[in-house]
Design a protein around this motif. Structure first.
Motif: not given
Length: 520
Positions: A123-136
């Motif tokens: 079961i995957s946990l949805p990850q929500h980030y705001g605009p311009a918050e995170v890069a991978e």
């Protein structure tokens, strides 16, 4: 359950099975099954859906609470690592299971229940980030390459990928290695392509160039990675080891890159890294301009509208990796670094109060910075890497007692120049070069005093100028060079023997040297 209630209600109202099947749209065999499982004449008005389901489908609801099913779930828990990562054959593991549980499930039921078990576990946990918050960021597993135009050799290149999580904007670039200079250059180019720095952080893999010690709770970043994070005003957050779900967006971007970047370039041949990156950039632009499958917007449109205005500004310069050397402040209040190519030791002054203390020396091609190696990490000295001076000394770093001695004795550059002029122009030239070589005045002046005293020493009297003439073309003369010339009598050798203009050295006359006639 509502349709089952309808079937049972019609049956209790004396409707035939054929009529019930026509009214409900259920096959006659299923109607017979529901009536047989529930029975005749029972009142269903006060029974909820769960109880009704347990009556109609006793095998399906009760089997998950049976001892046989509980034993199977325990077996799956023990063998999960082998079954998921394909370390063992499912058929073999099932045979071992049947030996331990003779009344266990058949192989087909075993496989069916294993798939149902995985659905409940994965079961995957949805990850929500705001605009311009995170890069991978991450490197793709497969490589691209080019053919060297001179040698014909195929050069494989690692593919660096970055993605802005909110919009999905992709950055891609090929590099020769995954060493820190290449990784730092890729990150700098990625942030420049995005036009700013994320307001939150950058999620990365546990690559050795960025992470010194991986860990689920408290990973340790390399010093170079911390410097880069400080330079760009952000931080790096390594994913947990063996947990790719911590960076799902870059994992998905790698798969998209295989489809949208690798595939269009598969039949093309490139002859340089720059040519390969030009082609990659063209495909990335197409990808970012392509609308989403379920939306009319593209990655670039979403990024330009929601993320670009929120990004932090970039620093004026790209990050330049700095080398680190641990050291101790020597008794002459200097530390040293070794030149990257010539391997020459260059010394830089530190305030005399820190003699004997451990320090961290960070240096690049332009500057040298010295920090205390303690919890404060206080910077105690900074120098520009200019010229070819072996010693670089700042006046304020010299102990007051040394400065007082120099002042009391009246030692100055002009003082030693006057003494050298009285001996000869070559001595003046050697004195000038020694003083330039040792900016630490105390050390330079002591060498100059020892040098001029050689002119009055027994056996060397009056020979200093001739000895210094032999060092006329030496850029960094030393006291030992002069002593060796005087001790070996080289100051009396023919002048042409040491001339820079001479194409080859002149052979001095000697009785034991055979001439060309001896070889006829």
């Amino acid at each position: 359950m509502s349709r089952i209630r309808q079937v049972l209600g019609l049956y209790q109202n004396n409707r035939t099975i054929r009529e019930i099947a026509r009214i409900t749209g259920i096959s006659r065999n299923s109607v017979r099954k529901y009536i047989r499982e529930y029975g005749d004449g029972a009142d269903i008005t006060g029974i909820d859906d769960t109880a009704l389901g347990s009556i109609v489908h006793p095998a399906e609801t009760g089997s998950f609470n049976s001892e046989r099913h509980v034993a199977l779930v325990e077996h799956f828990g023990k063998e999960k690592s082998h079954l998921v990562k394909r370390r063992g054959n499912k058929q073999v593991i099932w045979e071992e299971y049947r030996q331990a549980h003779p009344d266990g499930y058949s192989y087909s039921q075993y496989c069916l229940l294993w798939r149902q078990y995985l659905k409940g576990m994965d079961i995957s946990l949805p990850q929500h980030y705001g605009p311009a918050e995170v890069a991978e960021i991450d490197f793709a597993g497969s490589k691209l390459g080019y053919v060297d135009a001179e040698t014909g050799e195929v050069v494989d290149c690692d593919i660096f990928l970055g993605v802005m999580v909110f919009s999905g904007l992709v950055f891609c670039r090929a590099v020769h290695t995954q060493q820190f200079p290449d990784v730092a250059a890729c990150i700098g180019r990625m942030l420049a392509a995005f036009g700013g720095v994320p307001t939150g952080y950058i999620i990365c893999d546990n690559m050795a160039t960025l992470v010194k010690k991986a860990g689920r709770e408290e990973p340790v970043l390399t010093d170079a990675c911390e410097q880069m994070a400080e330079h760009y005003g952000t931080c790096f957050s390594p994913a947990r080891p063996y947990e790719p779900t911590d960076k799902p967006y870059i994992e998905r971007s790698v798969s998209i890159a295989y489809d949208r970047i690798y595939t269009p370039l598969r039949h093309r041949t490139f002859h340089s890294l720059a040519e390969l990156n030009t082609a990659i950039t063209a495909q990335v632009e197409k990808l970012n301009a392509r609308p989403f499958r379920k939306s009319p917007l593209s990655r670039m449109q979403l990024f330009a509208e929601h993320e670009r205005p929120l990004l932090r500004p970039l620093p004026a310069t790209l990050f330049t990796p700095r080398l680190l050397r641990m050291g101790t402040v020597e008794k002459n209040n200097h530390v040293y670094i070794i030149h990257e190519t010539s391997k020459v030791m260059y010394h830089y002054s530190v305030p005399w109060q820190y003699i004997g203390q451990r320090v961290r020396i960070y240096y690049d091609r332009d500057t040298v910075e010295v920090y205390l190696d303690d919890v404060t990490r206080q910077r105690i000295a900074v120098h520009r890497r200019e010229g070819t001076a072996i010693y670089t000394t700042l006046e304020e770093h010299v102990p007051p007692s040394h400065r007082a001695i120099v002042a009391r004795r009246g030692w100055t550059n002009d003082y030693f120049y006057r003494i050298a002029d009285a001996i000869g122009p070559c001595t003046r030239l050697v004195i000038e070069r020694i003083i330039a070589r040792y900016p630490n005045r105390t050390q330079a002046y002591r060498t100059c005093i020892a040098l001029v005293k050689l002119n009055q020493k027994d056996g060397f009297s009056g020979r200093l100028e001739a000895a210094c003439r032999r060092l006329e073309y030496v850029e960094k003369p030393s006291l030992n060079m002069v002593k060796n010339i005087l001790a070996k009598g080289l100051d009396r050798a023919p002048a042409d023997l040491f001339s820079e203009q001479c194409d080859k050295p002149v052979q001095p006359p000697h009785g034991n040297i055979r001439g060309k006639d001896a070889y006829r």
